[in-house]
Scaffold this active site. Structure first.
Site, short mmCIF file in Angstrom:
data_model
loop_
_atom_site.label_atom_id
_atom_site.label_comp_id
_atom_site.label_asym_id
_atom_site.label_seq_id
_atom_site.Cartn_x
_atom_site.Cartn_y
_atom_site.Cartn_z
N SER A 1 0.78 -1.24 0.00
CA SER A 1 0.00 0.00 0.00
C SER A 1 0.81 1.29 0.00
CB SER A 1 -0.96 0.02 1.20
OG SER A 1 -2.11 -0.75 0.91
N SER B 1 -5.70 4.02 4.31
CA SER B 1 -5.27 3.08 3.28
C SER B 1 -6.49 2.55 2.50
CB SER B 1 -4.49 1.91 3.88
OG SER B 1 -3.73 1.26 2.87
N LYS C 1 0.24 3.82 -2.72
CA LYS C 1 -0.72 4.92 -2.64
C LYS C 1 -0.04 6.30 -2.58
CE LYS C 1 -4.51 2.28 -0.49
NZ LYS C 1 -3.91 0.95 -0.31
#
Length: 508
Positions: free
Chosen positions: A166, A343, A169
């Site tokens: 993640s 997230s 991102k």
């Protein structure tokens, strides 16, 4: 006085819940509050204040409708142990005069490069033994960058491309902010086809569109139904034909990992991320056809407002259609912050496609990935070895380097790119917000580390910023991979120790 009026009621409501944690935490807090420097406290968050603020976050929510972090703002303004101008009054029942209020000077000094930058050899001494921790698995990489100069101060395998999970991102955030700007909003429209009674609900790709009664600052299907019903008065007779248009996106709607509770089908029209429960974050059962579900909810809201419709079906609005009503998302700055703090995979995939839409490319998984790469290339970021397969980091085909992650953070802090700042302000605060809320207990990084987490089976990453004990603002990225997978909690703690080492570092 303004702070007292805004923060006071929330603190009063929170005091009952806070009292016990304060008592329990007293022993853990004492050794921590003496370690960080004044700049660390001003830029980050004091441990004791975190306990109060965490309760306020629960009561007030982390954002207001503009994307401002209300909980952090109120907490920072109401702390007692800060630098700045002394207001000279005895506070409440404490029996002592308040400490000086927070001042902007030391925050700005930290961002401008206060203190002395760590040396490479000193960083190697501090980080080397921690990077050797077996719980980090078979592959690991690290980079530390001075945010004032953009210079890399330390690297270990920093150019090796690993699966970032993640932390992808961060790249998505920088790309969409560069493409569209922080004030950009995503529109959901209702149009009427000329010469007909066909009303079309047109999805614009807003991942935060909601059908819930409390919109909480998001675009509301109920508000859209209100405006549509008003616009239709006198223009149609009897029942209208309701259609929905989700044609903005192209290609497969299901992520390559397959149906998953972490992500709804990626479509241009959905309400509440296709969640089948009242949750707003985290895994949840998802609709298999979010666009149709959103249209059915909209039909119900129209019926409540006296507008009868057919059962909605898919269509495509023509260029001749006349707009009846529209609602817009919160600004992109707020969407980016929410994506990073929680997230949020649905927002991430929508923002990758928004990057493609703004750039004129196909809004698909492939098109969004290509658009993200193109924006980062324009920013002259180090893309060697990088591969973008999605916007969320759920795809193991994503590959990023520690060099690229730290360069993204440094670019977001660059005074010449203020439009990228939400990529920093959205990072979770260690022990306080988002995916770092339950991490860093009893570690010096609490409150002064802000970082994006990344977790897949066998993959763990942490990338963000920290102010060291000399007041120097640093960017860092730590990535690890292991096959067979290491024990997740142990690996996360090893990553947290690395960031904490930077927080306590006077590495000259």
């Amino acid at each position: 006085m303004r702070v007292a009026r805004s923060v006071g009621p929330q603190l009063v409501r929170a005091v009952g819940a806070v009292k016990s944690p304060l008592v329990r935490a007293a022993g853990a807090v004492k050794p921590l509050v003496t370690r960080p420097s004044t700049v660390q406290f001003t830029t980050g968050a004091a441990t004791l204040g975190l306990i109060v603020a965490a309760t306020v976050v629960t009561a007030a929510g982390p954002w207001d409708s503009t994307g401002q972090r209300t909980a952090e703002r109120d907490w920072a303004a109401s702390r007692e142990d800060s630098g700045g101008a002394d207001h000279g009054h005895v506070s409440g029942t404490s029996g002592k005069a308040p400490a000086p209020a927070p001042s902007a000077a030391s925050v700005l000094a930290g961002l401008a490069g206060a203190g002395t930058a760590p040396t490479e050899s000193a960083l190697a001494d501090a980080l080397g033994p921690l990077l050797a921790d077996p719980s980090l698995g078979s592959s690991r990489s690290a980079a530390v960058v001075d945010m004032a100069t953009g210079e890399r101060l330390y690297g270990k395998g920093a150019g090796d491309a690993l699966t970032p999970a993640s932390t992808t991102k961060i790249a998505t955030a920088v790309a969409v902010l560069a493409a569209a700007g922080p004030d950009h909003r995503i529109e959901t429209r209702v149009v009427l086809e000329p010469g007909t009674d066909e009303v079309v609900l047109v999805g614009g790709g807003d991942p935060t569109l909601t059908a819930r009664k409390d919109a909480d600052g998001n675009a509301s299907l109920r508000d859209l139904a209100d405006a549509t019903a008003r616009a239709l008065r006198g223009r149609t007779s009897g029942e209208v034909t309701l259609s929905y248009d989700d044609s903005l996106y192209e290609g497969p709607t299901v992520h390559p990992i397959g149906p998953n509770p972490n992500l709804a089908p990626v479509v241009a029209l959905m309400a509440d991320e296709g969640r089948k429960n009242d949750s707003t974050a985290g895994p949840a059962a998802r609709s298999t056809d979010p666009a149709a579900d959103a249209a059915r909810a909209f039909a119900g809201f129209l019926k409540d407002r006296g507008v009868r419709t057919t059962v909605p079906g898919p269509s495509k609005a023509t260029g001749r259609a006349k707009e009846l009503a529209a609602v817009t998302s919160p600004p992109l700055s707020a969407l980016v912050e929410r994506m990073l703090t929680s997230s949020d995979n649905d927002i991430a995939e929508a923002l990758a496609r928004r990057t493609a839409v703004v750039g004129g490319g196909p809004a698909s998984f492939q098109g969004g990935s290509a658009a993200v790469r193109e924006q980062l290339k324009k920013l002259e970021l180090p893309l060697k070895g990088a591969k973008f397969a999605d916007g969320s980091g759920l795809d193991r085909a994503d590959k990023l380097t520690a060099d690229l992650l730290t360069a993204l953070l440094a670019k977001a802090a660059d005074p010449e790119h203020p439009e990228l700042r939400p990529a920093l302000t959205g990072l979770p605060v260690a022990g306080f917000t988002g995916t770092l809320t339950k991490r860093y207990a009893g570690q010096p990084g609490t409150g002064v580390v802000r970082a994006k987490t990344g977790t897949l089976t066998g993959v763990h990453a942490l990338a963000g910023t920290v102010v060291d004990s000399d007041g120097r603002l640093l960017a860092f990225a730590f990535l690890s991979f292991s096959d067979p997978p290491t024990e997740p909690t142990a690996t996360q703690r090893a990553l947290d120790r690395l960031a904490s080492a930077l927080a306590g570092c006077g590495c000259r």
